[in-house]
Design an enzyme around this catalytic site. Structure first.
Site, PDB file in Angstrom:
ATOM      1  N   ILE A  28     -25.232 -60.435  85.342  1.00  0.00           N
ATOM      2  CA  ILE A  28     -25.772 -59.703  86.495  1.00  0.00           C
ATOM      3  C   ILE A  28     -26.869 -58.778  85.995  1.00  0.00           C
ATOM      4  O   ILE A  28     -26.643 -58.016  85.049  1.00  0.00           O
ATOM      5  CB  ILE A  28     -24.678 -58.832  87.161  1.00  0.00           C
ATOM      6  CG1 ILE A  28     -23.360 -59.596  87.363  1.00  0.00           C
ATOM      7  CG2 ILE A  28     -25.181 -58.179  88.441  1.00  0.00           C
ATOM      8  CD1 ILE A  28     -23.340 -60.587  88.461  1.00  0.00           C
ATOM      9  N   ASP A  99     -30.742 -57.451  80.571  1.00  0.00           N
ATOM     10  CA  ASP A  99     -29.301 -57.669  80.469  1.00  0.00           C
ATOM     11  C   ASP A  99     -28.500 -56.376  80.663  1.00  0.00           C
ATOM     12  O   ASP A  99     -27.480 -56.363  81.350  1.00  0.00           O
ATOM     13  CB  ASP A  99     -29.007 -58.245  79.073  1.00  0.00           C
ATOM     14  CG  ASP A  99     -27.639 -58.893  78.984  1.00  0.00           C
ATOM     15  OD1 ASP A  99     -27.045 -59.188  80.039  1.00  0.00           O
ATOM     16  OD2 ASP A  99     -27.162 -59.109  77.852  1.00  0.00           O
ATOM     17  N   GLY A 238     -16.327 -49.561  70.326  1.00  0.00           N
ATOM     18  CA  GLY A 238     -16.043 -49.617  71.751  1.00  0.00           C
ATOM     19  C   GLY A 238     -15.226 -48.422  72.152  1.00  0.00           C
ATOM     20  O   GLY A 238     -15.238 -47.385  71.480  1.00  0.00           O
ATOM     21  N   SER A 239     -14.509 -48.570  73.251  1.00  0.00           N
ATOM     22  CA  SER A 239     -13.776 -47.422  73.791  1.00  0.00           C
ATOM     23  C   SER A 239     -12.543 -47.114  72.941  1.00  0.00           C
ATOM     24  O   SER A 239     -12.017 -47.985  72.243  1.00  0.00           O
ATOM     25  CB  SER A 239     -13.356 -47.710  75.219  1.00  0.00           C
ATOM     26  OG  SER A 239     -12.470 -48.811  75.223  1.00  0.00           O
ATOM     27  N   THR A 242      -9.542 -49.432  73.881  1.00  0.00           N
ATOM     28  CA  THR A 242      -9.533 -50.752  73.232  1.00  0.00           C
ATOM     29  C   THR A 242      -9.305 -50.597  71.730  1.00  0.00           C
ATOM     30  O   THR A 242      -8.602 -51.396  71.113  1.00  0.00           O
ATOM     31  CB  THR A 242     -10.867 -51.488  73.486  1.00  0.00           C
ATOM     32  OG1 THR A 242     -11.164 -51.412  74.874  1.00  0.00           O
ATOM     33  CG2 THR A 242     -10.790 -52.935  73.057  1.00  0.00           C
ATOM     34  N   GLY A 243      -9.898 -49.548  71.152  1.00  0.00           N
ATOM     35  CA  GLY A 243      -9.720 -49.315  69.719  1.00  0.00           C
ATOM     36  C   GLY A 243      -8.244 -49.212  69.359  1.00  0.00           C
ATOM     37  O   GLY A 243      -7.784 -49.763  68.349  1.00  0.00           O
ATOM     38  N   SER A 244      -7.510 -48.514  70.208  1.00  0.00           N
ATOM     39  CA  SER A 244      -6.080 -48.352  69.944  1.00  0.00           C
ATOM     40  C   SER A 244      -5.374 -49.714  70.002  1.00  0.00           C
ATOM     41  O   SER A 244      -4.505 -50.011  69.174  1.00  0.00           O
ATOM     42  CB  SER A 244      -5.525 -47.374  70.978  1.00  0.00           C
ATOM     43  OG  SER A 244      -4.149 -47.430  70.999  1.00  0.00           O
ATOM     44  N   LYS A 245      -5.771 -50.553  70.970  1.00  0.00           N
ATOM     45  CA  LYS A 245      -5.147 -51.893  71.061  1.00  0.00           C
ATOM     46  C   LYS A 245      -5.462 -52.706  69.807  1.00  0.00           C
ATOM     47  O   LYS A 245      -4.617 -53.416  69.266  1.00  0.00           O
ATOM     48  CB  LYS A 245      -5.696 -52.649  72.279  1.00  0.00           C
ATOM     49  CG  LYS A 245      -5.190 -52.137  73.601  1.00  0.00           C
ATOM     50  CD  LYS A 245      -5.721 -53.037  74.703  1.00  0.00           C
ATOM     51  CE  LYS A 245      -5.563 -52.330  76.048  1.00  0.00           C
ATOM     52  NZ  LYS A 245      -6.405 -52.884  77.088  1.00  0.00           N
ATOM     53  N   GLU A 260     -15.230 -47.494  65.539  1.00  0.00           N
ATOM     54  CA  GLU A 260     -16.271 -46.583  66.048  1.00  0.00           C
ATOM     55  C   GLU A 260     -16.007 -46.441  67.529  1.00  0.00           C
ATOM     56  O   GLU A 260     -16.281 -47.365  68.308  1.00  0.00           O
ATOM     57  CB  GLU A 260     -17.664 -47.189  65.827  1.00  0.00           C
ATOM     58  CG  GLU A 260     -18.045 -47.397  64.380  1.00  0.00           C
ATOM     59  CD  GLU A 260     -18.353 -46.106  63.664  1.00  0.00           C
ATOM     60  OE1 GLU A 260     -18.420 -45.035  64.327  1.00  0.00           O
ATOM     61  OE2 GLU A 260     -18.494 -46.128  62.433  1.00  0.00           O
ATOM     62  N   CYS A 294     -22.483 -43.392  72.850  1.00  0.00           N
ATOM     63  CA  CYS A 294     -21.178 -42.940  72.366  1.00  0.00           C
ATOM     64  C   CYS A 294     -21.232 -41.485  71.932  1.00  0.00           C
ATOM     65  O   CYS A 294     -20.306 -40.722  72.123  1.00  0.00           O
ATOM     66  CB  CYS A 294     -20.751 -43.809  71.195  1.00  0.00           C
ATOM     67  SG  CYS A 294     -22.006 -43.922  69.925  1.00  0.00           S
TER      68      CYS A 294
HETATM   69  N1  NAD Z   1     -18.751 -44.758  67.952  1.00  0.00           N
HETATM   70  C1  NAD Z   1     -19.762 -45.561  68.163  1.00  0.00           C
HETATM   71  O1  NAD Z   1     -20.574 -45.779  67.295  1.00  0.00           O
HETATM   72  C2  NAD Z   1     -19.932 -46.227  69.471  1.00  0.00           C
HETATM   73  C3  NAD Z   1     -21.125 -46.923  69.720  1.00  0.00           C
HETATM   74  C4  NAD Z   1     -21.282 -47.535  70.955  1.00  0.00           C
HETATM   75  C5  NAD Z   1     -20.294 -47.451  71.913  1.00  0.00           C
HETATM   76  N2  NAD Z   1     -19.158 -46.782  71.648  1.00  0.00           N
HETATM   77  C6  NAD Z   1     -18.128 -46.654  72.648  1.00  0.00           C
HETATM   78  O2  NAD Z   1     -17.942 -47.880  73.326  1.00  0.00           O
HETATM   79  C7  NAD Z   1     -17.486 -47.635  74.632  1.00  0.00           C
HETATM   80  C8  NAD Z   1     -18.301 -48.445  75.590  1.00  0.00           C
HETATM   81  O3  NAD Z   1     -18.302 -49.762  75.223  1.00  0.00           O
HETATM   82  P1  NAD Z   1     -17.385 -50.816  75.971  1.00  0.00           P
HETATM   83  O4  NAD Z   1     -17.175 -50.411  77.405  1.00  0.00           O
HETATM   84  O5  NAD Z   1     -17.985 -52.146  75.693  1.00  0.00           O
HETATM   85  O6  NAD Z   1     -16.032 -50.658  75.228  1.00  0.00           O
HETATM   86  P2  NAD Z   1     -14.769 -51.576  75.351  1.00  0.00           P
HETATM   87  O7  NAD Z   1     -13.750 -51.004  74.482  1.00  0.00           O
HETATM   88  O8  NAD Z   1     -14.420 -51.842  76.757  1.00  0.00           O
HETATM   89  O9  NAD Z   1     -15.270 -52.952  74.769  1.00  0.00           O
HETATM   90  C9  NAD Z   1     -15.780 -53.062  73.460  1.00  0.00           C
HETATM   91  C10 NAD Z   1     -15.600 -54.496  72.969  1.00  0.00           C
HETATM   92  O10 NAD Z   1     -14.223 -54.744  72.845  1.00  0.00           O
HETATM   93  C11 NAD Z   1     -13.893 -55.964  73.502  1.00  0.00           C
HETATM   94  N3  NAD Z   1     -12.502 -55.881  73.924  1.00  0.00           N
HETATM   95  C12 NAD Z   1     -11.991 -55.375  75.064  1.00  0.00           C
HETATM   96  N4  NAD Z   1     -10.648 -55.492  75.048  1.00  0.00           N
HETATM   97  C13 NAD Z   1     -10.315 -56.074  73.878  1.00  0.00           C
HETATM   98  C14 NAD Z   1      -9.099 -56.447  73.273  1.00  0.00           C
HETATM   99  N5  NAD Z   1      -7.939 -56.237  73.885  1.00  0.00           N
HETATM  100  N6  NAD Z   1      -9.131 -56.990  72.040  1.00  0.00           N
HETATM  101  C15 NAD Z   1     -10.290 -57.196  71.411  1.00  0.00           C
HETATM  102  N7  NAD Z   1     -11.471 -56.874  71.937  1.00  0.00           N
HETATM  103  C16 NAD Z   1     -11.485 -56.327  73.165  1.00  0.00           C
HETATM  104  C17 NAD Z   1     -14.894 -56.023  74.610  1.00  0.00           C
HETATM  105  O11 NAD Z   1     -15.008 -57.324  75.108  1.00  0.00           O
HETATM  106  C18 NAD Z   1     -16.132 -55.540  73.906  1.00  0.00           C
HETATM  107  O12 NAD Z   1     -16.708 -56.566  73.172  1.00  0.00           O
HETATM  108  C19 NAD Z   1     -17.629 -46.174  74.855  1.00  0.00           C
HETATM  109  O13 NAD Z   1     -16.376 -45.561  74.734  1.00  0.00           O
HETATM  110  C20 NAD Z   1     -18.546 -45.740  73.732  1.00  0.00           C
HETATM  111  O14 NAD Z   1     -18.398 -44.402  73.370  1.00  0.00           O
HETATM  112  C21 NAD Z   1     -18.954 -46.183  70.445  1.00  0.00           C
HETATM  113  N1  LIG Z   2     -28.308 -44.412  68.634  1.00  0.00           N
HETATM  114  C1  LIG Z   2     -27.168 -45.224  68.470  1.00  0.00           C
HETATM  115  C2  LIG Z   2     -25.978 -44.621  69.132  1.00  0.00           C
HETATM  116  C3  LIG Z   2     -24.846 -45.532  69.025  1.00  0.00           C
HETATM  117  C4  LIG Z   2     -23.786 -45.165  69.965  1.00  0.00           C
HETATM  118  O1  LIG Z   2     -23.776 -45.413  71.143  1.00  0.00           O
END
Ligand code: NAD
Ligand SMILES: NCCCC=O
Length: 882
Positions: A28, A99, A238-239, A242-245, A260, A294
């Site tokens: 989308i 995208d 990611g979030s 999800t990180g915890s999972k 991260e 993030c």
């Molecule tokens: N610390 C950092 O460097 C950094 C950088 C960018 C984004 N983030 C964080 O990422 C989040 C936003 O990204 P998002 O919405 O894509 O996060 P998200 O956790 O929803 O998804 C991240 C990735 O995990 C995958 N995922 C989801 N559930 C999963 C599972 N059960 N097992 C394995 N993989 C799974 C998703 O498909 C995606 O590829 C925000 O919390 C942001 O702060 C952190």
């Molecule tokens: N500038 C890169 C920041 C990464 C986190 O979202």
């Protein structure tokens, strides 16, 4: 405006491949809400294929194609990818914008960063070659150790949508540089540019299976990747949810993860700032990337004295932010990535209102944009620290504001979060910035800015923002496993167990195949009619056992080992076993420091002596590190300078000219020792001095019938009725210094001269010793390789090196006379020097010429054994055995 999206499949084993279940996910356009294409949706079946391809890629050609190829080979691939990214920059930026909705100029910036990141890790891949086999310094000469840095294996890389290509490349580039094979699972909300990365890898000829790209949903593609038993590591961004999972799933297989995660980062603005500059950084820190960063500094903590004026500035600057289709010229805030995110952010804003906060600016869809997931840049005030908007990561363009009055309060507010990713401070007072930076509980801190990010510097969080660091050399370490390789380099057998072969010599005597004394105690003409040898010690040390057995072998004299129940020290030990010893009614007792041949773990030894009040061995005088080396070998950690152990010399023995280390007593000794014991009890005659200098003056006022009792100067004890002891508290401190200069042994020598001149005597034992040159090296000195040995500090010209010396990796200058029984290893021996009878001269291993044995012109090697790997150009007297 949006750019057409190429239709792609999954990228597995270097090929495009339709998902096994043939599922696809619509793309989308967040600016128009239109479906503009689709991406393949991988499932567990595809994960299986990708993991298999990755494992095969690592194993191909026994790893030589990738994992164990040189870093330079991998660097070439990374640079080729970087070049292609740059070549396709404009197209990739457009795809990224379309995208995920980020402004086109920001997307272009990201693509530059992608290329830069590949370039950077290409450099690190090359540098890795030089870091292989880095030596590790060990405290034992018979071992050497080095470190290999190897790829961790197959890695799963799971990434988010906010910087779709860049977040992926922060992992892909170091993983490939390290030699891993990777499976990338980008976010289902923005995968397009990652599939183009696959196309680039295919084009540049990255070996098949080294990088596999599986687009798809988290639970369907990410989850099986995380729990796959043949994936060696998961790197996730990611979030936190999800990180915890992911951590939970990985924990089932004890699989390493780096995480991260999200953040709720603060920006603290002090009262001394330029308001406009601070306002711009504050807005950039929160609204860049459509507020989906993030590390967004989304909690503004501003000094109360400038609150009104600063908020006014913020609103004025915010009004100037162009919110539009990301392709429009000058766009600075595009749409949120998805309908889901849009709803979520509006809900955060309405909850804040319900909780009593004030929407100072924005807070809704911009009026001029009827379609797309746009939200105005939003500033919220009147916040309490318990509100959701203050505590939770919004991940949208929402800034919330609180004020502070003192620096401490600002820091407390800043750290009032479960997260710990970023933090910023704005102030003209750089000392204050420094203080505040140290107080922030965050992995990344910005001073007078917010968000700039460089691939050379480490990136990652604390607390619930995750752990591990990406970028920089730390990013490479994420994908490397460190392997220790330790080699036994001695020619001697280990000797822990008794050899079954009788022919097997335990231990190999110094004399090799020439019958001669192991040490002068046993040799002619010192003690011709030995009846019995007692070896007394506290530790069941291997070296001790070897010592016993070698003496027995060589001397054909019965040797009995008397094990002490606690350490008594040399004289004390003798006293302790007096009844046993006196059973044979010996006419004379020769006391060789009984524990000299043991390697003691120093802390234990010290402890034991303190506990049991051991005497003799640890009756210490203060000596410098230099002269301490005369007592034994000091091994210190080269980095911390901590003393690792202290080994007394096995070579402490007498020659027929210099008595040092062997003490001759009649049975009167026991009375004398008895005397010392009682004096120790009453402490009457025990003098405690605090330094070597103090000791020297104490020595001058010796009562004439008192003599020193310490480890190396016991001989005057013979015939004396009373003993004098020294203790200083700082001896061990002194010898902790690694590196020894023998120059200072002059100090020791003067002490020696004053207290016991006859032990320095040559010939008949009545004249003063002839000490030539500046330095007298104690007969049993052992120069450890860690010693600082150089022309100024080593063994100077005309020095006379006593019998039994061990000279290791040192430089021996002109005209040095080295007495009999020396061991000269990997040393350079200078002009007109001589090495005496029965000495062992050896070099081994692949030392360079400097460290190999170099015996220069006119060196006299007398009746010595010269082992291989030497350069000999000598005047030879008697016999040289090669
Ligand atoms: N610390 C950092 O460097 C950094 C950088 C960018 C984004 N983030 C964080 O990422 C989040 C936003 O990204 P998002 O919405 O894509 O996060 P998200 O956790 O929803 O998804 C991240 C990735 O995990 C995958 N995922 C989801 N559930 C999963 C599972 N059960 N097992 C394995 N993989 C799974 C998703 O498909 C995606 O590829 C925000 O919390 C942001 O702060 C952190
Ligand atoms: N500038 C890169 C920041 C990464 C986190 O979202």
């Amino acid at each position: 405006m949006a750019t057409p999206i190429p239709s792609r499949q999954l990228f597995i084993n270097g090929e495009w491949r339709e998902p096994v279940l043939k599922k696809r996910i619509p793309i989308i356009n967040p600016a128009t809400e239109e479906t503009i294409g689709d991406i393949p949706a991988a499932t567990a079946e595809d994960v299986e294929l990708a993991v298999d391809a990755a494992r095969k890629a690592l194993a191909r050609n026994k790893g030589k194609d990738w994992a164990s190829a040189s870093g330079a080979v991998r660097a070439k691939c990374l640079r080729a990818i970087a070049a292609k990214v740059t070549e396709r920059k404009s197209e990739l930026a457009k795809l990224e914008s379309t995208d995920c909705g980020k402004p086109l100029e920001e997307a272009a910036w990201d693509i530059d960063d992608v290329a830069g990141c590949f370039e950077y890790y290409a450099d690190l891949a090359e540098a890795l070659d030089a870091k292989q086999k880095a030596p590790v310094s060990l405290p034992m000469e018979n071992f050497k150790s080095y470190v290999l840095r190897e790829p961790i294996g197959v890695v799963g890389l799971i990434t988010p949508w906010n910087y779709p290509m860049l977040m992926a490349v922060w992992k892909v580039a170091p993983a490939l540089a390290a030699g891993c094979a990777a499976i990338l699972k980008p976010s289902e909300l923005a995968s397009v540019t990652c599939l183009e990365l696959a196309d680039i890898c295919k084009e540049v000829g990255l070996p098949a299976g080294v990088l596999n790209i599986l687009t798809g949903l988290g639970p369907e593609a990410g989850s099986p990747l995380t729990s796959h038993p043949h994936v060696d590591k998961i790197a996730f961004t990611g979030s936190s949810v999800t990180g915890s999972k992911i951590m939970t799933a990985a924990a089932q297989m004890l699989k390493p993860v780096t995480l991260e995660l999200g953040g709720k980062s603060p920006i603290v603005v002090f009262e001394d700032v330029d308001l406009d500059k601070a306002a711009e950084w504050t807005l950039f820190g929160c609204f860049w990337t459509n507020g989906q960063i993030c590390s967004a500094t989304s909690r503004l903590i501003v000094h109360e004295s400038i609150e009104a004026e600063f908020l006014d500035k913020l609103v004025k600057w915010a009004k100037n932010i162009k919110v539009s289709d990301p392709f429009e010229e000058g766009c600075r805030l595009g749409p949120l990535v998805s309908g889901g995110q849009y709803e979520k952010i509006l809900k955060f804003i309405s909850n804040a209102k319900i909780e009593g906060a004030t929407i100072l600016y924005g807070g809704a869809r911009p009026q001029h944009l009827k379609k797309g997931f746009f939200v105005e840049p939003t500033i919220i005030t009147d916040i309490t620290t318990s509100m959701e908007i203050w505590r939770e990561e919004v991940f949208g363009p929402v800034l919330c504001v609180k004020t502070f009055s003192t620096e401490d309060e600002a820091i407390e507010l800043a750290n009032d979060t479960h997260y710990g990713l970023g933090a910023a401070v704005i102030s003209n007072d750089l000392e204050r910035c420094d203080r505040v930076s140290k107080s922030f509980q965050a992995g990344v801190v910005w001073i007078n800015c917010s968000q700039p990010c460089f691939c050379q510097a480490p990136w990652g969080g604390k607390k619930r923002s995750g752990f591990g660091r990406e970028l920089g050399e730390w990013g490479l370490d994420n994908y490397l496993s460190v392997k220790q390789v330790t080699q036994y380099v001695s020619d001697e057998p280990w000797g822990w167990y008794q050899s079954p072969s009788k022919l097997y010599p335990i231990p190999a005597p110094l004399s090799l195949n020439i019958p001669k004394p192991l040490f002068p105690l046993a040799g002619e003409p010192m003690i011709p009619n030995l009846a019995q040898i007692y070896l007394v010690g506290f530790y069941e040390e291997r070296e001790f056992a070897l010592y016993v057995s070698s003496i027995s072998n060589e001397l054909k004299v019965p040797v009995r080992y008397l094990r002490e129940d606690k350490p008594h020290g040399s004289a004390g030990a003798l006293y302790n076993f007096r009844d046993l010893i006196m059973e044979d009614s010996p006419s004379h007792i020769f006391l060789l420091n009984c524990d000299v041949c043991c390697s003691f773990p120093l802390p234990e030894m010290l402890d034991a002596h303190k506990r049991y009040g051991g005497m003799g061995t640890i009756l210490v005088i203060r000596v410098s590190a230099e002269s301490a080396s005369q007592f034994g070998e000091l091994v210190a950690d080269p980095v911390t300078n901590e003393l690792l152990h202290y080994t007394e010399k096995p070579e402490t023995f007498v020659s027929d000219r210099i008595n040092c280390g062997v003490y001759v007593f009649t049975s009167d000794i026991f009375t004398a020792i008895q005397g010392v014991s009682s004096q120790l009890k009453h402490r009457e005659n025990l003098r405690r001095v605090s330094s070597f200098e103090a000791l020297q003056s104490a020595t001058r006022s010796f009562p004439t019938d008192f003599v020193r009792l310490d480890q190396d100067i016991l001989s005057p004890l013979a015939g004396k009725k009373q003993l004098y002891t020294y203790e200083t508290m700082d001896f061990w401190e002194q010898i902790k210094t690694p590196g020894m200069s023998l120059k200072c042994s002059g100090l020791y020598l003067s002490q020696f001269r004053r207290t016991s001149p006859h032990v320095l005597a040559s010939g008949d034992g009545t004249k003063n010793a002839t000490i030539i040159g500046d330095v007298y090296v104690h007969p049993s000195a052992k120069l450890h390789p860690t010693a600082k040995i150089g022309p100024n500090v080593s063994i100077s010209a005309n020095a006379r090196i006593g019998a039994g010396v061990r000279l290791i990796s040192c430089i021996i200058l002109d005209g040095v006379e080295i007495m009999e029984n020396a061991v000269v290893t990997n040393a350079i021996v200078g002009w007109k020097s001589s090495i005496g009878r029965w000495s062992r001269v050896q070099a081994q291993g692949d030392y360079n010429a400097k460290l190999g044995i170099t015996i220069l012109d006119e060196v006299v090697v007398t009746n010595s054994i010269v082992l291989p790997n030497k350069t000999l150009n000598v005047s030879v007297l008697e016999e040289i055995i090669l």
